[in-house]
Design an enzyme around this catalytic site. Structure first.
Site, PDB file in Angstrom:
ATOM      1  N   ASP A 123     -15.660   9.248   9.415  1.00  0.00           N
ATOM      2  CA  ASP A 123     -14.571   8.295   9.201  1.00  0.00           C
ATOM      3  C   ASP A 123     -13.241   9.003   9.431  1.00  0.00           C
ATOM      4  O   ASP A 123     -13.134  10.223   9.277  1.00  0.00           O
ATOM      5  CB  ASP A 123     -14.611   7.717   7.778  1.00  0.00           C
ATOM      6  CG  ASP A 123     -13.873   6.387   7.681  1.00  0.00           C
ATOM      7  OD1 ASP A 123     -14.525   5.332   7.818  1.00  0.00           O
ATOM      8  OD2 ASP A 123     -12.640   6.399   7.504  1.00  0.00           O
ATOM      9  N   ARG A 154       0.803  -1.227   0.000  1.00  0.00           N
ATOM     10  CA  ARG A 154       0.000   0.000   0.000  1.00  0.00           C
ATOM     11  C   ARG A 154       0.836   1.277   0.000  1.00  0.00           C
ATOM     12  O   ARG A 154       0.362   2.322  -0.447  1.00  0.00           O
ATOM     13  CB  ARG A 154      -0.948  -0.024   1.192  1.00  0.00           C
ATOM     14  CG  ARG A 154      -1.996  -1.119   1.036  1.00  0.00           C
ATOM     15  CD  ARG A 154      -3.159  -0.877   1.920  1.00  0.00           C
ATOM     16  NE  ARG A 154      -4.156  -1.930   1.787  1.00  0.00           N
ATOM     17  CZ  ARG A 154      -5.184  -2.075   2.603  1.00  0.00           C
ATOM     18  NH1 ARG A 154      -5.361  -1.238   3.593  1.00  0.00           N
ATOM     19  NH2 ARG A 154      -6.041  -3.044   2.418  1.00  0.00           N
TER      20      ARG A 154
HETATM   21  C1  LIG Z   1     -14.155  -1.976   7.156  1.00  0.00           C
HETATM   22  S1  LIG Z   1     -14.684  -0.313   7.171  1.00  0.00           S
HETATM   23  C2  LIG Z   1     -16.328  -0.472   7.879  1.00  0.00           C
HETATM   24  C3  LIG Z   1     -17.368   0.281   7.080  1.00  0.00           C
HETATM   25  C4  LIG Z   1     -18.813   0.063   7.550  1.00  0.00           C
HETATM   26  N1  LIG Z   1     -19.013   0.476   8.914  1.00  0.00           N
HETATM   27  C5  LIG Z   1     -19.246  -1.366   7.358  1.00  0.00           C
HETATM   28  O1  LIG Z   1     -19.484  -2.063   8.335  1.00  0.00           O
HETATM   29  O2  LIG Z   1     -19.351  -1.810   6.202  1.00  0.00           O
HETATM   30  C6  LIG Z   1     -13.744   0.340   8.539  1.00  0.00           C
HETATM   31  C7  LIG Z   1     -13.632   1.853   8.525  1.00  0.00           C
HETATM   32  O3  LIG Z   1     -13.154   2.293   9.796  1.00  0.00           O
HETATM   33  C8  LIG Z   1     -12.368   3.444   9.594  1.00  0.00           C
HETATM   34  N2  LIG Z   1     -11.520   3.668  10.777  1.00  0.00           N
HETATM   35  C9  LIG Z   1     -10.427   2.964  11.160  1.00  0.00           C
HETATM   36  N3  LIG Z   1      -9.911   3.487  12.279  1.00  0.00           N
HETATM   37  C10 LIG Z   1     -10.688   4.543  12.614  1.00  0.00           C
HETATM   38  C11 LIG Z   1     -10.647   5.502  13.675  1.00  0.00           C
HETATM   39  N4  LIG Z   1      -9.694   5.472  14.604  1.00  0.00           N
HETATM   40  N5  LIG Z   1     -11.613   6.448  13.693  1.00  0.00           N
HETATM   41  C12 LIG Z   1     -12.563   6.494  12.738  1.00  0.00           C
HETATM   42  N6  LIG Z   1     -12.661   5.612  11.718  1.00  0.00           N
HETATM   43  C13 LIG Z   1     -11.730   4.656  11.654  1.00  0.00           C
HETATM   44  C14 LIG Z   1     -11.589   3.130   8.329  1.00  0.00           C
HETATM   45  O4  LIG Z   1     -11.092   4.304   7.704  1.00  0.00           O
HETATM   46  C15 LIG Z   1     -12.639   2.381   7.495  1.00  0.00           C
HETATM   47  O5  LIG Z   1     -13.283   3.233   6.581  1.00  0.00           O
END
Ligand SMILES: C[S@@+](CC[C@H](N)C(=O)[O-])C[C@H]1O[C@@H](n2cnc3c(N)ncnc32)[C@H](O)[C@@H]1O
Length: 264
Positions: free
Chosen positions: A135, A33
């Site tokens: 996010d 990445r």
């Molecule tokens: C796998 S996606 C989940 C999306 C959605 N909630 C779902 O269940 O399909 C995880 C998301 O968490 C976000 N994320 C990771 N760490 C985070 C943090 N400390 N604060 C806010 N968002 C975070 C990532 O950028 C990513 O977009």
């Protein structure tokens, strides 16, 4: 090439911002990445790129690193039981109740927030509710605001919702769909880091905190859940991913259905 020292340095920087610990087993992911960012910077190796990152401490470059290292996989109407549950909660609302507010707390590219919005628009019309998506990744927040998706990502969207809320792309946009403006206007996206003080976002009837806790250890999960709960209305509900257990965590919640919690 990425030496152990530079791997530790870059994953520590990422941990400091996101709270997510990327262990040695994630090395191939980190390498693949970050490769493109190193090329864009004109660095001949990943080690050189990480050196530059540490030396320059450029916040904009760090945003790019965070965007690359977060896992953003998501899709419309993921884990459909939660949408059935949401529909039941909406049906139980009393006439004249306050605005129904839902927070998609790790909204990625927005599919979750727009799925919620489609359901609320179906059950309540276009008034009396609001959806907020947040996010960590600025790239994801921008993508969610654009609300443009490939059609194949929408395979779980009910036909009637597709017809009502999704505009099929034509010409250069063939194969895409755009969420209709009337729905987009009820959904807001902003950047927020769940491991830090939250912005002023008010209180919510339902909080979707799905498929993000999985990246944290137990103290990290506890910290996030307790912070998110400060935004839940007293009678509200927290939804977590079905693969994410809150068992053994010190959080003031009781399970009321699979991956659905209310305050104790
Ligand atoms: C796998 S996606 C989940 C999306 C959605 N909630 C779902 O269940 O399909 C995880 C998301 O968490 C976000 N994320 C990771 N760490 C985070 C943090 N400390 N604060 C806010 N968002 C975070 C990532 O950028 C990513 O977009």
């Amino acid at each position: 090439m990425l030496s152990s020292q530079q791997f530790d340095a870059v994953t520590q920087l990422f941990f400091d911002v996101s709270g997510i610990r990327l262990g040695e087993h994630k090395r191939p992911l980190v390498v693949s990445r970050l490769q493109k960012l190193a090329q864009e910077k004109g660095c001949s190796s990943l080690d050189e790129y990480v050196d530059t990152l540490l030396r320059q401490a450029d916040p904009m470059e760090m945003v790019k690193v965070v965007d690359k290292l977060t896992t953003n996989e998501t899709y419309f109407f993921r884990e459909p039981q939660h949408f059935d549950c949401l529909a039941r909660l909406v049906a139980q609302r009393k006439p004249g109740a306050a605005e129904f507010r839902v927070w998609s707390a790790a909204s990625s590219s927005g599919e979750e927030a727009y799925s919620i919005a489609m359901l609320l628009a179906d059950k309540l019309g276009l008034k009396g509710w609001e959806v907020l998506g947040t996010d960590l990744s600025t790239q994801m927040v921008e993508s969610a605001r654009r609300a443009l998706y490939t059609q194949e990502r929408a395979r779980n969207v009910p036909q009637s919702y597709l017809k009502q809320w999704c505009l099929k792309g034509q010409g250069a946009y063939a194969g895409t769909l755009l969420i209709d403006k009337s729905l987009r206007s009820r959904v807001r996206f902003i950047g927020a880091n769940l491991t830090q003080t939250l912005p002023e976002i008010g209180y919510f009837d339902v909080i979707f905190l799905r498929n993000v806790l999985i990246y944290f250890d137990n103290p990290g999960k506890e910290d996030i859940v307790n912070r998110v709960l400060t935004r839940l209305k007293p009678q509200g509900f927290l939804f977590t991913g079905h693969a994410e257990s809150l068992a053994n965590l010190n959080v003031p919640l009781k399970a009321v259905a699979p991956a659905v919690y209310s305050l104790r």
